[in-house]
Structures are given as structure tokens and as C-alpha cells.
Design an enzyme around this catalytic site. Structure first.
Site, short mmCIF file in Angstrom:
data_model
loop_
_atom_site.label_atom_id
_atom_site.label_comp_id
_atom_site.label_asym_id
_atom_site.label_seq_id
_atom_site.Cartn_x
_atom_site.Cartn_y
_atom_site.Cartn_z
N GLY A 11 1.05 -1.23 -0.02
CA GLY A 11 0.09 0.09 0.04
C GLY A 11 0.86 1.12 -0.05
N ARG A 21 13.37 10.49 -3.39
CA ARG A 21 14.09 11.84 -3.89
C ARG A 21 15.28 11.55 -3.19
NH1 ARG A 21 14.26 16.39 -1.11
NH2 ARG A 21 14.86 18.21 -2.54
N ALA A 22 15.33 11.30 -1.68
CA ALA A 22 16.36 11.26 -1.03
C ALA A 22 17.46 10.11 -1.20
CB ALA A 22 16.20 11.21 0.46
N ARG A 72 1.05 -5.06 -4.97
CA ARG A 72 1.13 -6.34 -4.10
C ARG A 72 1.38 -7.59 -4.85
NH1 ARG A 72 -0.45 -4.18 0.85
NH2 ARG A 72 -2.20 -2.69 0.70
N ASP A 103 5.11 -3.69 6.68
CA ASP A 103 5.48 -5.01 7.08
C ASP A 103 5.61 -5.99 5.99
OD1 ASP A 103 5.90 -6.28 9.49
OD2 ASP A 103 4.08 -7.32 9.12
N THR A 125 4.26 3.09 5.70
CA THR A 125 2.67 2.53 5.63
C THR A 125 2.05 3.44 6.54
OG1 THR A 125 1.27 0.76 6.56
CG2 THR A 125 3.54 0.97 7.57
N ASP A 127 -0.32 2.59 8.45
CA ASP A 127 -0.74 1.87 9.53
C ASP A 127 -0.14 2.05 10.76
OD1 ASP A 127 -2.55 0.81 7.72
OD2 ASP A 127 -1.57 -1.10 7.32
N ASP A 129 2.24 -0.06 11.69
CA ASP A 129 2.15 -1.13 12.38
C ASP A 129 3.52 -2.11 12.55
OD1 ASP A 129 2.11 -1.65 9.60
OD2 ASP A 129 0.52 -3.18 9.73
N ARG A 162 -26.58 14.58 16.12
CA ARG A 162 -26.44 12.98 15.64
C ARG A 162 -25.00 12.07 16.18
NH1 ARG A 162 -27.41 13.90 9.17
NH2 ARG A 162 -29.68 13.63 9.18
N ARG A 171 -5.46 -1.83 9.17
CA ARG A 171 -5.54 -3.04 9.05
C ARG A 171 -5.68 -3.56 10.44
NH1 ARG A 171 -3.40 -5.97 4.70
NH2 ARG A 171 -2.64 -4.29 3.77
N GLU A 187 -15.24 10.95 21.11
CA GLU A 187 -16.04 10.56 22.22
C GLU A 187 -15.55 9.18 22.63
OE1 GLU A 187 -17.60 12.61 20.48
OE2 GLU A 187 -17.51 14.22 22.07
N ARG A 211 -25.97 15.77 29.08
CA ARG A 211 -25.17 17.21 29.43
C ARG A 211 -25.39 18.19 28.30
NH1 ARG A 211 -19.95 15.22 29.47
NH2 ARG A 211 -19.45 17.05 28.63
N ARG A 252 -4.72 7.36 2.36
CA ARG A 252 -3.43 6.95 1.75
C ARG A 252 -2.99 8.02 0.91
NH1 ARG A 252 -3.85 0.97 0.78
NH2 ARG A 252 -3.05 1.28 -1.35
O1 F6P Z 1 -1.57 -1.21 4.62
C1 F6P Z 1 -2.24 0.02 4.35
C2 F6P Z 1 -3.58 0.01 4.02
O2 F6P Z 1 -4.24 1.17 3.34
C3 F6P Z 1 -4.35 -0.89 5.28
O3 F6P Z 1 -4.86 0.45 6.16
C4 F6P Z 1 -5.50 -1.05 4.52
O4 F6P Z 1 -6.32 -2.06 5.22
C5 F6P Z 1 -5.20 -2.03 3.20
O5 F6P Z 1 -3.86 -0.98 2.86
C6 F6P Z 1 -5.91 -1.78 2.08
O6 F6P Z 1 -5.21 -2.41 0.86
P1 F6P Z 1 -5.34 -2.39 -0.68
O7 F6P Z 1 -5.00 -1.07 -0.96
O8 F6P Z 1 -4.95 -3.39 -1.20
O9 F6P Z 1 -6.97 -2.43 -0.82
#
Ligand code: F6P
Length: 319
Positions: A11, A21-22, A72, A103, A125, A127, A129, A162, A171, A187, A211, A252
Site C-alpha cells: 500500500g 528523492r532522498a 502487491r 510490514d 505505511t 498503518d 504497525d 447525531r 488493518r 467521544e 449534558r 492513503r
Molecule cells: O496497509 C495500508 C492499508 O491502507 C491498510 O490500512 C488497509 O487495510 C489496506 O492497506 C488496504 O489495502 P488495498 O490497497 O490492497 O485495498
């Protein structure tokens, strides 16, 4: 080492361009030939490779996405695909590689490194993660995008009295929800790392309403479950009109924040310096505001630690 390659995989994440660039500019500064590999490991297998110069990376530091494109690749995970990739590296005389991604991509970099390719990983990424680093490139830009959305949704939430469930990416990791929820004054924040009690979410909504609070923002990480089901339950249990926004891919894209650009520039630069020094099989990261490098295999064994302090703070502040 004379020729280095750079690729982005998985992703995309805002800041990848600044890192490319760097890498290119530091490479050329050090008299390397720099090859751009299009569409990640997929382009590596297919030999979709071109030589880059200083101008190839002009006018991209501020742009989201990746000028090298991304993919991917399932083929790269197969023995045949992996061997093809190694062969292409040889054909193009690429003797050092900088791999940008999350990852899964870093795991690919680890395999290349194990196969003897001098490789450096850069964590990119939204994420956040990767356990070995405090932050990944792109994360803070995604958080900014979500915070901006929360503010806008809060306006209309208040006007109509609402509740709004906002589903964010990540992910299996709740960091985007946690950081954006804290910054946006949500909240309730529902994330995979903490068991979620719908009755508590409803109680908070009702307490707020009693409240005189007119809005109620629930940030839900995609790894937890279906936003529409959560919204329906809240509406049924509280009687508060509840709407859903799934933010999706806007998280993204967009211009990277200064922080992401700075991390990307420093890591791209450091990656080439490491290749130059022959310190390979490493991946870059950030710890306590310092750029660090670690053995890629060791780094990927480190599990992501959940920031319980931020979570508890957000709970106290959103009563
Ligand atoms: O890993 C980045 C991410 O945007 C995740 O947050 C999300 O679950 C996934 O990729 C979506 O993947 P794709 O681009 O393959 O739909």
C-alpha cells in the site's frame, strides 16, 4: 558498489516520494548509478527498471503516492518469482537495493537480504504497525487527514444532534484511530487492541446527550468490525440518530506532512549511506526522535506495543 535500485511496494504511503528523492539524490551525490524499479517486487520480477537522474525526482517531495508506482506481488512470494527477481538484479548489475513499504514489503526485503542481496528497508505505511519503530512514513499524514475529517463531521453532527461512526484504516492496528481520535476529541475510540464494549459506547453517548452535548464521534478502526453494524446498535440502544462515514482511500493520499517528509528524507539519505558503508541487511526506523537502523530479521521479530497511555488519556478527556 556501483549500482543501486529503489522500489516501493504494498500500500502506498504519503512520504514515499520524498524518500525516493532522498535515495536518488544521495546515491548520485555518492557517484552511484541509481535504478528505479516500477511497481515494487512485481516490476523487479518483470525487469521494469529505468535509470534515474537528479531531475527524475524533481517536484515530488510534496506529492502523495509513489512516482515508482506500487503493487502487491503474490508471484514474489513463490520460489519461481523470487528466483526471477534475483536474476533480474544480476542482469541489471544492481548490487544494492533500497526497499520502501510496510510490514509485508520489509519481509520481502528480509528474504532478499538472506539471499545475499545487500538490502536496506525503509518503513512506509499509513498503518504504523511495525513494532521496531515508533513511526512509519505516511502515518502522520493519514492521521492529519482523519483529524480534518473528524472536525468536518463534528460540525454536521452538532447541527443535527447525531452520533457519527467514522471508520478508519490501519488493518489490524488501531494507531490511526487512536492518534486521530485523541487529536480530534472523539467521544469513543474502538480499536482491535482493546476489548470493545458497545454498552459503554452507548453510555458515553447518552451521558453526553444528557449534558447537552450535540455531537458524538466514534472512531472505529477497520480491524474491529463493521461500522454499519456498530452504528445500528448505537441507534437502537440510545435512540440517537447515528450515521456512518467510511474514510477509505483518502487516508492513503495527499501531500505528506512536514514530519513525514523529514523522516523520509533522513531515512532515504541514511539508507544510501548504509549501502555505501556495506552495513546491509538493515531496516531503518525512528526511536525517541532519532533515526535508527536495525538488523532486518531482528527488527521484524519485534511485536508492536500498544500505547495504552494515549488510550487511557483519550478516555479521560472524552467523558
Ligand atoms: O496497509 C495500508 C492499508 O491502507 C491498510 O490500512 C488497509 O487495510 C489496506 O492497506 C488496504 O489495502 P488495498 O490497497 O490492497 O485495498
Amino acid at each position: 558498489m556501483k549500482t543501486i535500485g529503489v522500489l516501493t511496494s504494498g500500500g502506498d504511503a504519503p512520504g514515499m516520494n520524498a524518500a525516493i528523492r532522498a535515495v536518488v539524490r544521495t546515491g548520485i551525490y555518492n557517484n552511484f548509478r541509481v535504478m528505479g524499479i516500477r511497481q515494487g517486487f512485481s516490476g523487479l520480477i518483470n525487469g521494469d527498471i529505468f535509470e534515474m537522474n537528479l531531475s527524475s525526482v524533481a517536484d515530488i517531495i510534496h506529492r502523495g503516492g509513489t512516482m515508482l508506482r506500487s503493487a502487491r506481488s503474490e508471484e514474489f512470494k513463490t520460489e519461481k518469482g523470487f528466483k526471477k527477481a534475483l536474476n533480474v538484479l544480476e542482469v541489471f548489475s544492481i548490487d544494492g537495493l533500497v526497499v520502501l513499504g510496510g510490514d509485508g514489503t520489509l519481509k520481502g526485503a528480509r528474504e532478499l537480504s538472506k539471499a545475499g542481496v545487500p538490502t536496506i528497508g525503509i518503513p512506509c505505511t499509513i498503518d504504523n504497525d511495525c513494532g521496531y519503530t515508533d513511526y512509519t512514513i505516511g502515518f502522520f499524514t493519514a492521521v492529519e487527514t482523519v483529524v480534518d475529517a473528524i472536525s468536518k463531521i463534528r460540525d454536521t453532527s452538532t447541527s443535527h444532534g447525531r452520533a457519527n461512526v467514522i471508520e478508519v484504516m490501519g488493518r489490524d492496528c488501531g494507531d490511526i484511530a487512536l492518534y486521530a481520535g485523541l487529536a480530534g476529541g472523539a467521544e469513543s475510540i474502538i480499536i482491535p487492541e482493546v476489548e470493545f464494549d458497545i454498552d459503554e459506547v452507548c453510555k458515553r453517548a447518552l451521558q453526553g446527550k444528557n449534558r447537552g452535548k450535540l455531537h458524538h464521534i466514534i472512531v472505529l478502526a477497520e480491524g474491529v468490525g463493521n461500522a454499519y453494524e456498530v452504528a445500528q446498535t448505537i441507534q437502537e440502544k440510545t435512540g440517537i440518530d447515528t450515521r456512518v462515514t467510511v474514510l477509505g482511500y483518502i487516508q492513503r493520499g495527499g501531500n505528506p506532512t512536514s514530519f513525514d517528509r523529514i523522516m523520509a528524507s533522513q531515512m532515504g539519505n541514511r539508507a544510501v549511506e548504509l549501502l555505501k558503508e556495506g552495513k546491509v541487511g538493515r531496516t531503518l526506523g525512528m526511536k525517541c526522535n532519532e533515526i535508527i537502523d536495525m538488523d532486518i530479521d531482528e527488527a521484524l521479530k519485534i511485536e508492536k506495543k500498544f500505547d495504552i497511555e494515549k488510550y487511557n488519556t483519550s478516555k479521560i478527556l472524552s467523558i
